[in-house]
Each structure stands twice: as structure tokens, then as C-alpha cells.
Design an enzyme around this catalytic site. Structure first.
Site, PDB file in Angstrom:
ATOM      1  N   TYR A  59       9.727  -6.744  -0.309  1.00 51.97           N
ATOM      2  CA  TYR A  59       8.736  -6.030  -1.219  1.00 51.97           C
ATOM      3  C   TYR A  59       9.662  -5.336  -2.283  1.00 51.97           C
ATOM      4  O   TYR A  59      10.181  -6.187  -2.810  1.00 51.97           O
ATOM      5  CB  TYR A  59       8.937  -5.034   0.360  1.00 51.97           C
ATOM      6  N   GLN A  79      10.792  -8.654   6.523  1.00 48.84           N
ATOM      7  CA  GLN A  79      10.370  -7.804   5.397  1.00 48.84           C
ATOM      8  C   GLN A  79      11.907  -7.188   4.469  1.00 48.84           C
ATOM      9  O   GLN A  79      12.087  -6.065   5.673  1.00 48.84           O
ATOM     10  CB  GLN A  79       9.411  -7.354   4.919  1.00 48.84           C
ATOM     11  N   TYR A 116       3.305   5.288   5.559  1.00 43.62           N
ATOM     12  CA  TYR A 116       2.234   6.151   4.214  1.00 43.62           C
ATOM     13  C   TYR A 116       1.869   6.580   3.994  1.00 43.62           C
ATOM     14  O   TYR A 116       0.649   6.592   5.040  1.00 43.62           O
ATOM     15  CB  TYR A 116       2.426   4.305   3.519  1.00 43.62           C
ATOM     16  N   ASP A 165      -0.486  -4.721   3.777  1.00 44.85           N
ATOM     17  CA  ASP A 165       0.340  -4.658   4.216  1.00 44.85           C
ATOM     18  C   ASP A 165       0.904  -2.999   3.860  1.00 44.85           C
ATOM     19  O   ASP A 165       0.204  -2.829   2.933  1.00 44.85           O
ATOM     20  CB  ASP A 165       2.320  -4.681   3.728  1.00 44.85           C
ATOM     21  N   THR A 167       0.621  -0.862  -0.007  1.00 44.68           N
ATOM     22  CA  THR A 167      -0.101  -0.449  -0.037  1.00 44.68           C
ATOM     23  C   THR A 167       0.531   1.399  -0.072  1.00 44.68           C
ATOM     24  O   THR A 167      -0.013   2.676   0.100  1.00 44.68           O
ATOM     25  CB  THR A 167      -0.629  -0.265   1.340  1.00 44.68           C
ATOM     26  N   TRP A 168       2.015   0.934   0.055  1.00 44.64           N
ATOM     27  CA  TRP A 168       3.394   2.595  -0.090  1.00 44.64           C
ATOM     28  C   TRP A 168       2.257   3.559  -1.206  1.00 44.64           C
ATOM     29  O   TRP A 168       2.242   3.387  -2.505  1.00 44.64           O
ATOM     30  CB  TRP A 168       4.576   2.071  -0.462  1.00 44.64           C
TER      31      TRP A 168
HETATM   32  P1  NAP Z   1       6.296  -2.877  -6.004  1.00 37.45           P
HETATM   33  O1  NAP Z   1       4.764  -3.149  -5.566  1.00 37.45           O
HETATM   34  O2  NAP Z   1       7.652  -3.432  -6.769  1.00 37.45           O
HETATM   35  O3  NAP Z   1       5.460  -1.665  -7.537  1.00 37.45           O
HETATM   36  C1  NAP Z   1       4.766  -0.749  -7.705  1.00 37.45           C
HETATM   37  C2  NAP Z   1       4.168  -0.227  -8.703  1.00 37.45           C
HETATM   38  O4  NAP Z   1       4.179  -1.161  -9.691  1.00 37.45           O
HETATM   39  C3  NAP Z   1       3.125   0.958  -8.696  1.00 37.45           C
HETATM   40  O5  NAP Z   1       3.388   1.721  -9.454  1.00 37.45           O
HETATM   41  C4  NAP Z   1       2.506  -0.336  -9.460  1.00 37.45           C
HETATM   42  O6  NAP Z   1       1.166   0.855  -9.578  1.00 37.45           O
HETATM   43  C5  NAP Z   1       3.107  -1.239 -10.213  1.00 37.45           C
HETATM   44  N1  NAP Z   1       2.853  -2.381 -10.668  1.00 37.45           N
HETATM   45  C6  NAP Z   1       1.766  -2.862 -10.089  1.00 37.45           C
HETATM   46  N2  NAP Z   1       1.621  -4.265 -10.899  1.00 37.45           N
HETATM   47  C7  NAP Z   1       2.009  -3.849 -11.722  1.00 37.45           C
HETATM   48  C8  NAP Z   1       1.561  -4.267 -13.032  1.00 37.45           C
HETATM   49  N3  NAP Z   1       0.831  -5.625 -12.799  1.00 37.45           N
HETATM   50  N4  NAP Z   1       1.880  -4.226 -14.765  1.00 37.45           N
HETATM   51  C9  NAP Z   1       2.849  -2.233 -14.491  1.00 37.45           C
HETATM   52  N5  NAP Z   1       2.930  -2.306 -13.194  1.00 37.45           N
HETATM   53  C10 NAP Z   1       2.848  -2.709 -11.917  1.00 37.45           C
HETATM   54  O7  NAP Z   1       7.185  -1.803  -5.518  1.00 37.45           O
HETATM   55  P2  NAP Z   1       6.242  -1.216  -3.787  1.00 37.45           P
HETATM   56  O8  NAP Z   1       5.563  -0.383  -4.199  1.00 37.45           O
HETATM   57  O9  NAP Z   1       7.250  -0.419  -3.075  1.00 37.45           O
HETATM   58  O10 NAP Z   1       6.601  -2.687  -2.841  1.00 37.45           O
HETATM   59  C11 NAP Z   1       5.604  -3.204  -2.615  1.00 37.45           C
HETATM   60  C12 NAP Z   1       5.407  -3.326  -1.341  1.00 37.45           C
HETATM   61  O11 NAP Z   1       6.264  -3.773  -0.047  1.00 37.45           O
HETATM   62  C13 NAP Z   1       4.732  -1.251  -0.761  1.00 37.45           C
HETATM   63  O12 NAP Z   1       3.850  -1.362  -1.162  1.00 37.45           O
HETATM   64  C14 NAP Z   1       5.175  -1.521   0.594  1.00 37.45           C
HETATM   65  O13 NAP Z   1       3.154  -1.645   1.762  1.00 37.45           O
HETATM   66  C15 NAP Z   1       5.382  -2.624   1.227  1.00 37.45           C
HETATM   67  N6  NAP Z   1       6.883  -1.526   0.867  1.00 37.45           N
HETATM   68  C16 NAP Z   1       7.958  -1.939   2.155  1.00 37.45           C
HETATM   69  C17 NAP Z   1       9.376  -1.370   1.975  1.00 37.45           C
HETATM   70  C18 NAP Z   1       9.479  -1.754   4.040  1.00 37.45           C
HETATM   71  O14 NAP Z   1      10.905  -0.331   4.085  1.00 37.45           O
HETATM   72  N7  NAP Z   1       9.110  -2.576   4.601  1.00 37.45           N
HETATM   73  C19 NAP Z   1       9.915  -0.879   1.590  1.00 37.45           C
HETATM   74  C20 NAP Z   1       9.095  -1.217   0.314  1.00 37.45           C
HETATM   75  C21 NAP Z   1       7.570  -1.091   0.076  1.00 37.45           C
HETATM   76  P3  NAP Z   1       0.168   0.900  -9.731  1.00 37.45           P
HETATM   77  O15 NAP Z   1       0.381   1.424  -7.902  1.00 37.45           O
HETATM   78  O16 NAP Z   1      -0.202   1.785 -10.721  1.00 37.45           O
HETATM   79  O17 NAP Z   1      -1.093   0.199 -10.349  1.00 37.45           O
END
Ligand code: NAP
Length: 277
Positions: free
Chosen positions: A191, A163, A56, A51, A22-23
Site C-alpha cells: 500500500y 497488506q 475509508y 482495495d 480508494t483511501w
Molecule cells: P498512494 O497510492 O501511494 O498515493 C496516493 C496519492 O498519490 C494521491 O494523492 C494521488 O492523487 C497521488 N497519485 C496517484 N497516482 C499519481 C500519479 N501518477 N502522479 C502523481 N500523483 C499520483 O497512497 P495511499 O492512497 O495511501 O495508498 C494506496 C491504497 O492503499 C489506499 O488508497 C488504500 O486503498 C490502501 N492503504 C491501506 C492501508 C492499510 O493500513 N492497509 C494504509 C494506507 C493505504 P490523486 O488521488 O489526485 O490521483
């Protein structure tokens, strides 16, 4: 469509290997309805681990989650995180209360330390254990902890997960961290599994995707999910992306696919410091 595989945490709870991140949610009021719909679409498809974090949108993402899980809280495994600046005894309790209020629930299923800061891990773990006893959280874990950090956890402490950043272009954890977590029986939560979209134009990924009639995002997710004990939490704020990501659990990568991906994204030959985003 087959159900997403289940990963069993040390506490015995089974969670889907494919969850939802959900970031970035909650930051633009104009996108809120689409974000809620995306998360609800995922819940309907069995991606019932969500998550989030107090960080966020400064709490706004937790409010989006509250709306998405409204009326179906019991189906959901809710993960949230406390900032290292709130990780002392009093700070953890207060941050958790604020998160519960924003999430409109009486318990968080898994509460993580977002990354290691100045507060001794022992103090944070004690605060987590107190919250477990009080029923405000069901379990606790950590995030962005490397092998040496895990060794600094107090003796007997049992995190449910670590994570960390793990995807095709961030394979560092394969050298030492994933094996260590396996030894400790701690499932890893990966993540940014599609590297926030930056991976998706890579020619090798496109080649493997074309061979499967799949999309690069599906291949990147199937690659993370090839490990039995890894949970992936892609964030998608459109329901189309959620549906696409959900279908990744149907993709079986062959030895040949994995070799093509290894050539383009070589596995680590030595220990690298854990990267974070
Ligand atoms: P991610 O999930 O790798 O990528 C998200 C991006 O990819 C968004 O722009 C999304 O676009 C796009 N996307 C998703 N599915 C897609 C698809 N099928 N085709 C094309 N583009 C796609 O990156 P993230 O948000 O950094 O990581 C996921 C989650 O992990 C976070 O949201 C958060 O909850 C968690 N996180 C944790 C930490 C930590 O320090 N613990 C750090 C980073 C992230 P749309 O939104 O437009 O669909």
C-alpha cells in the site's frame, strides 16, 4: 499495451499485480463523479483489483466503489477491511454485513483485518472462516502484520495476503517480512506505493524517470512491481493518473536503474519494525 501481470493467491485466484486503492474517496461529494470515472477507467485497463475499507470515509469509499463496479461486479476482485475495534466474532459479522450493503454486492472477494488490535487473532480468524462458509466472503487476509504477528496466527490459518506499507522510501519489509511471506507463499500487497505522492519529487526518481521517458510515479510503481509476488494498489482519483499508473507495467528497470535507486533509498541492513500509515 501488455496486460498487468497476474499474481496467484494461495486460494488459486489470479489477481492483477496492479490494482487500485480508494483511501480518501467518497469524502467530498464534488469529487465523487471523478473518483467513479477513475476507478472505471482502471477497470477498463485491467486494474480489476479494488482495495477499500469500512474505515475509508466511514463507509463512503465503499459506496463509491459500489457505483464504479455497478454492472461489472463479476470482473472485479473486491478487497475490503474490518477495523480492529470490530474484529471480535460478532463485530466481524456485523461489519461485513454493513460493508456488503454499502458495496451493493453479495460477497467480498478478500476481507482483511486492517491492523492488529486487542482482539485475539484466533477469534478474528474464526469469524472470517465462518463468513467464508456462509459465502459472504470468498477469502480472508491480514494487513499491517509484522513477522512476529504472522507467527501468532492460529496453526493452519491461511491468509491470502499481508497488506503492508512498502515503497522506495519504506524498504523495511525487505529485511525479514518479504522473505517470510515468500516462505509462507503469501503474496504481499504493497500500500501507498507512491508514498501518497511525497516520493515523486525525489531527484533520483526523476533522473531514472527522465532516462525512461517516464514519470516518477511510473518508476516508483515499476520498482514495487519488480517483485513477481507483490501486488501494488496505488490510489488515483483522476483518470489521467490511472492511465499513467497503468503504463508503469511497461517499464523495465535495468540493473543500473536499480543501483541508482538503491543508492538514494538504501535497502535495510537490519530488521526494522513495520511502519504503517
Ligand atoms: P498512494 O497510492 O501511494 O498515493 C496516493 C496519492 O498519490 C494521491 O494523492 C494521488 O492523487 C497521488 N497519485 C496517484 N497516482 C499519481 C500519479 N501518477 N502522479 C502523481 N500523483 C499520483 O497512497 P495511499 O492512497 O495511501 O495508498 C494506496 C491504497 O492503499 C489506499 O488508497 C488504500 O486503498 C490502501 N492503504 C491501506 C492501508 C492499510 O493500513 N492497509 C494504509 C494506507 C493505504 P490523486 O488521488 O489526485 O490521483
Amino acid at each position: 499495451m501488455a496486460d498487468p501481470r497476474t499474481v496467484v493467491l494461495p486460494c488459486g485466484s489470479g489477481v492483477p499485480a496492479l490494482g487500485q486503492g480508494t483511501w480518501g474517496m467518497g469524502e467530498d461529494p464534488g469529487r465523487r463523479a471523478a473518483e467513479v470515472l477513475a476507478l472505471r477507467t482502471g477497470l477498463g485497463l485491467g486494474m480489476t483489483l479494488i482495495d477499500t475499507a469500512e474505515m475509508y470515509g466511514e463507509g463512503a469509499a465503499e459506496e463509491v466503489v459500489a457505483e464504479a463496479v455497478s454492472g461489472r461486479r463479476d470482473e472485479v476482485f473486491l478487497v475490503s477491511k474490518v477495523l480492529p475495534s470490530h474484529a471480535d466474532a460478532r463485530g466481524v459479522a456485523e461489519a461485513c454485513r454493513r460493508s456488503l450493503r454499502r458495496l451493493r454486492t453479495d460477497r467480498i472477494d478478500l476481507y482483511l483485518l486492517h491492523w492488529r488490535g486487542a482482539v485475539p487473532l484466533e477469534e478474528t480468524v474464526e469469524a472470517f472462516e465462518l463468513l467464508v462458509r456462509e459465502g459472504a466472503i470468498r477469502s480472508w487476509g491480514v494487513s499491517n502484520l509484522d513477522v512476529e504477528d504472522l507467527a501468532d496466527l492460529p496453526p493452519g490459518a491461511g491468509p491470502q495476503t499481508d497488506q503492508v506499507l512498502y515503497n522506495l522510501s519504506r524498504r523495511g519489509p525487505e529485511h525479514s517480512l518479504l522473505p517470510r511471506c515468500r516462505e509462507l507463499s503469501i503474496p504481499v500487497m504493497a500500500y501507498s506505493p507512491v508514498e501518497q505522492g511525497r516520493l515523486l519529487g525525489h531527484p533520483a526518481l526523476r533522473e531514472v524517470a527522465a532516462a525512461h521517458g517516464a514519470t516518477p510515479a511510473q518508476i516508483a510503481l515499476a520498482w514495487v512491481l519488480r517483485h513477481e509476488d507483490i501486488i501494488a494498489i496505488p490510489k488515483a482519483s483522476s483518470h489521467g493518473h490511472v492511465e499513467e499508473n497503468r503504463a508503469a507495467v511497461e517499464v523495465d528497470l535495468s540493473a543500473e536503474d536499480l543501483a541508482t535507486l538503491d543508492q538514494a533509498f538504501p535497502p535495510p541492513r537490519s530488521k526494522r519494525p513495520l511502519e504503517m500509515l
